[in-house]
Design a protein around this motif. Sequence first.
Motif, short mmCIF file in Angstrom:
data_model
loop_
_atom_site.label_atom_id
_atom_site.label_comp_id
_atom_site.label_asym_id
_atom_site.label_seq_id
_atom_site.Cartn_x
_atom_site.Cartn_y
_atom_site.Cartn_z
N UNK A 190 28.07 5.46 -2.75
CA UNK A 190 27.29 6.60 -2.92
C UNK A 190 25.92 5.89 -3.12
N UNK A 191 24.74 6.43 -2.71
CA UNK A 191 23.48 6.03 -3.37
C UNK A 191 23.18 6.24 -4.92
N UNK A 192 22.38 5.29 -5.61
CA UNK A 192 22.05 5.54 -6.67
C UNK A 192 20.94 6.71 -7.07
N UNK A 193 20.35 7.16 -6.16
CA UNK A 193 19.46 8.43 -6.27
C UNK A 193 19.79 9.30 -5.25
N UNK A 194 19.14 10.58 -5.64
CA UNK A 194 19.26 11.73 -4.76
C UNK A 194 17.88 11.96 -4.09
N UNK A 195 17.86 12.33 -2.67
CA UNK A 195 16.65 12.58 -2.30
C UNK A 195 16.43 14.05 -1.78
N UNK A 196 15.17 14.35 -1.49
CA UNK A 196 14.84 15.72 -0.91
C UNK A 196 14.55 15.59 0.43
N UNK A 197 14.50 14.30 0.98
CA UNK A 197 14.16 13.99 2.22
C UNK A 197 14.19 12.67 2.57
N UNK A 198 14.41 12.27 3.99
CA UNK A 198 14.13 10.79 4.21
C UNK A 198 14.94 10.33 5.41
N UNK A 199 15.00 8.88 5.51
CA UNK A 199 15.60 8.47 6.57
C UNK A 199 16.73 7.34 5.95
N UNK A 200 17.86 7.79 6.71
CA UNK A 200 19.10 7.16 6.23
C UNK A 200 19.75 6.29 7.16
N UNK A 201 20.10 5.32 7.12
CA UNK A 201 20.62 4.39 8.37
C UNK A 201 21.62 3.15 7.91
N UNK A 202 22.35 2.63 8.80
CA UNK A 202 23.28 1.57 8.70
C UNK A 202 23.81 1.25 10.06
N UNK A 203 23.95 -0.17 10.34
CA UNK A 203 24.55 -0.73 11.37
C UNK A 203 26.14 -0.59 11.13
#
Length: 292
Positions: free
Chosen positions: A68-81
Amino acid sequence: MNLFLTLCLILIVPLTNAQPSPGYWPSSKFKTIDFYQAYRNLWGPQHQKVEQNSLTIWLDRNSGSGFKSKSAYRSGYFGAAIKLQPGYTAGVITSFYLSNNEAHPGNHDEVDIEFLGTTPGKPYTLQTNVYVRGSGDGQRLIGREVQFNLWFDPTANYHYYAILWTPNDIIFFVDDIPIRRYQRKIDSTFPLRPMWVYGSIWDASSWATEDGKYKADYNYQPFIGRYNNFKLSGCTENAPASCRPVSGSPNPSGGLSTQQYVAMQWAQKYMVYDYCRDSKRDHSPTPECYAN
């Protein structure tokens, strides 16, 4: 879609099945971050390993694992290979998604990339999904599933998967090709509350593979998911109002370019299910299927 864009698509849609260039590569606009800089283990710590910023998580008969991410977001780009396991993986889900389930249990929002395990000789299904204000909880299951069989073998190499979430739309990317755009047509069908970023591997035998026909078989354990090249950029829930949502196109205001639309049209040839086109479903709870 306006007439000009429609004509452009007709004129420049590739005449072959070759993978088109999207003309813009969002993943190149954001730096790779260290896993522990942005994420932490959520469950199954004994089934999770980080080496040289590559994360391995696995499922066996004892446990799966999640982060889980350490922060919450209200918008963004989130990716992984991500690289998936070959062979028998029925019943197993490997995922990368946004959610606020822990903050709003029973009334949460969620944006999913899920790989539905399969049996040998059959392709993985990549499922994208959007839940809004509890529509995925309990007896009120209202999924917005769009599924694809990919144009490559996701077990042979790492491929890049990403979610762009802005106040106006959600765009799912595979190797920088947009495969689905979910627009904010009606406020009630769009997630607007802050969400965290998650990944996991777990047993969903009751539904994951051919509606539960094939179950997880632990004779093939462990089931492994591999992640690297983590990218995460956006406005956290506590960011100032001046924080502007990032874009996934050459247009700073967001949306998709004409060339990206062409690439998305090509990718959607690999679509195998669209909830809006399912005549067996009641679409009254999904008014966005009809919104202009």
